[in-house]
Write a protein that holds these residues in place. Structure first.
Motif, mmCIF file in Angstrom:
data_model
loop_
_atom_site.group_PDB
_atom_site.id
_atom_site.type_symbol
_atom_site.label_atom_id
_atom_site.label_comp_id
_atom_site.label_asym_id
_atom_site.label_seq_id
_atom_site.Cartn_x
_atom_site.Cartn_y
_atom_site.Cartn_z
ATOM 1 N N LYS A 136 0.818 -1.209 0.000
ATOM 2 C CA LYS A 136 0.000 0.000 0.000
ATOM 3 C C LYS A 136 0.853 1.261 0.000
ATOM 4 O O LYS A 136 0.845 2.052 0.942
ATOM 5 C CB LYS A 136 -0.960 -0.004 1.192
ATOM 6 N N ASN A 137 1.613 1.405 -1.094
ATOM 7 C CA ASN A 137 2.458 2.586 -1.273
ATOM 8 C C ASN A 137 3.586 2.677 -0.252
ATOM 9 O O ASN A 137 4.028 3.766 0.104
ATOM 10 C CB ASN A 137 1.628 3.865 -1.255
ATOM 11 N N GLU A 138 4.045 1.534 0.220
ATOM 12 C CA GLU A 138 5.246 1.491 1.043
ATOM 13 C C GLU A 138 6.356 0.845 0.217
ATOM 14 O O GLU A 138 6.179 -0.239 -0.319
ATOM 15 C CB GLU A 138 5.005 0.694 2.330
ATOM 16 N N TYR A 139 7.469 1.506 0.108
ATOM 17 C CA TYR A 139 8.556 1.051 -0.746
ATOM 18 C C TYR A 139 9.837 0.898 0.066
ATOM 19 O O TYR A 139 9.996 1.524 1.120
ATOM 20 C CB TYR A 139 8.797 2.047 -1.889
ATOM 21 N N SER A 140 10.727 0.080 -0.462
ATOM 22 C CA SER A 140 12.038 -0.094 0.152
ATOM 23 C C SER A 140 13.078 -0.002 -0.962
ATOM 24 O O SER A 140 13.077 -0.820 -1.885
ATOM 25 C CB SER A 140 12.134 -1.445 0.862
ATOM 26 N N PHE A 141 13.931 1.035 -0.899
ATOM 27 C CA PHE A 141 14.905 1.277 -1.949
ATOM 28 C C PHE A 141 16.326 1.172 -1.398
ATOM 29 O O PHE A 141 16.667 1.831 -0.414
ATOM 30 C CB PHE A 141 14.731 2.676 -2.541
ATOM 31 N N LYS A 142 17.125 0.347 -2.049
ATOM 32 C CA LYS A 142 18.547 0.320 -1.731
ATOM 33 C C LYS A 142 19.229 1.406 -2.549
ATOM 34 O O LYS A 142 19.070 1.479 -3.779
ATOM 35 C CB LYS A 142 19.160 -1.041 -2.071
ATOM 36 N N VAL A 143 20.000 2.283 -1.883
ATOM 37 C CA VAL A 143 20.712 3.351 -2.584
ATOM 38 C C VAL A 143 22.179 3.335 -2.172
ATOM 39 O O VAL A 143 22.528 2.937 -1.057
ATOM 40 C CB VAL A 143 20.101 4.734 -2.308
ATOM 41 N N ILE A 144 23.018 3.762 -3.101
ATOM 42 C CA ILE A 144 24.464 3.760 -2.911
ATOM 43 C C ILE A 144 24.984 5.186 -2.737
ATOM 44 O O ILE A 144 24.589 6.091 -3.473
ATOM 45 C CB ILE A 144 25.165 3.121 -4.126
ATOM 46 N N LEU A 145 25.849 5.381 -1.746
ATOM 47 C CA LEU A 145 26.627 6.616 -1.624
ATOM 48 C C LEU A 145 28.017 6.342 -2.181
ATOM 49 O O LEU A 145 28.695 5.410 -1.743
ATOM 50 C CB LEU A 145 26.752 7.020 -0.155
#
Length: 317
Positions: A136-145
């Protein structure tokens, strides 16, 4: 076994299995078992009771099990026809840890398979769509620095995830990790739809070490990342000049993903002209933002901006 991973590994589906698009029933033709996939189990929200409805054989589309939850009873339809070998009456107890190993039914012989089942390359887009409905519009994003050592990548991550700044943060040893949820809004520019998309994003931030002696192992931390923050120090022109190296590494490991070029340390004297940074970002198709990990100024906005760009790509907006 090759797995299709969904929502940054929260759910996994064997790529060789067949799946019912409407009920998340899976069929393993090799082991001759059928059951409920991980996403389907999550939809049921901790079922409490299960009753198998068939005896010696089952036909395509026939209800084969009833599962009770706090919200009512769900029945699952068979993905195939066949002669039964074993009914796993204790399957509900095993599903929480592994929905695939035993399944619910095991067949002696499979005589017909539902032609509407999907497999292979069709699994990922379908599963991603289903998970969006589930969360329900909950997301999990892996991001790189990424960027040169000492540009403040770890300080940005720590400021974002823990809201503090430490002057003597040690250089990252290989990789550092943290996460935080953000409430985000995206106002579409589509002239046919004037509305706001609201969603929650869990930003899983991976801080890859910048020193050259980590080059050989750093690539593994890029895997499955949805976006990147490319960081330089506005007080250090060399860190800006080295950006091409990090862009090349991003391209090699991720291809084209939403990327923000970040000018950090805005609390210090600016030695990299803003106009030069804006032009560089435009030429590479990046968005641009600045922040100060030391003061916390605009750090959360940086991650929210990236979350929105990833969301737009995931939703084809």
């Amino acid at each position: 076994m090759i797995m299709v991973t969904i929502a940054d590994g929260r759910y996994s589906l064997p790529s060789s299995y067949l799946y019912s698009k409407t009920q998340h029933v899976f069929l393993d033709k090799v082991k001759k078992i059928c059951g409920l996939d991980q996403i389907g189990y999550a939809f049921l929200k901790k079922p409490t009771e299960m009753q198998i409805l068939v005896d010696k054989e089952v036909k395509v589309g026939e209800p084969f099990v009833a599962i009770t939850t706090d919200r009512g009873i769900s029945t699952l339809n068979s993905p195939c026809s066949g002669i039964l070998k074993t009914k796993h009456d204790d399957a509900l107890e095993k599903m929480e840890n592994d929905t695939y190993e035993y399944g619910i039914l095991e067949f002696e012989e499979i005589t017909e398979i539902d032609t509407a089942l999907i497999t292979g390359a069709d699994i990922e887009p379908w599963a991603n769509h289903e998970v969006r409905s589930l969360l329900k519009n909950e997301y999990s994003f892996k991001v790189i620095l990424t960027g040169d050592s000492a540009v403040g990548k770890t300080a940005i991550k720590v400021r974002f995830t823990d809201d503090y700044f430490k002057q003597d943060l040690k250089t990252t040893l290989g990789v550092d990790f943290g996460s935080k949820e953000l409430k985000c809004e995206y106002l579409t520019e589509d002239i046919l739809f004037s509305g706001v998309y609201r969603f929650t994003s869990k930003m899983n931030v991976w801080d890859a070490a910048g020193q050259s002696h980590y080059d050989k192992i750093r690539g593994m931390y890029y895997r499955d990342a949805k976006g990147a923050l490319l960081v330089y120090d506005v007080n250090n022109p060399v860190s800006f000049d080295n950006l091409d190296k990090w862009i090349e590494e991003l391209d090699e490991n991720l291809g084209h993903v939403p990327t923000l070029l970040i000018g950090n340390k805005t609390d210090l004297e600016r030695l990299v002209p803003l106009e030069k940074a804006l032009e560089f970002a435009k030429n590479h198709g990046f968005l641009y933002a600045e922040c100060s990990a030391k003061t916390g100024d605009k750090v959360e906005n940086v991650f929210r901006k990236l979350a929105i760009e990833i969301y737009k790509k995931e939703e084809n907006l």
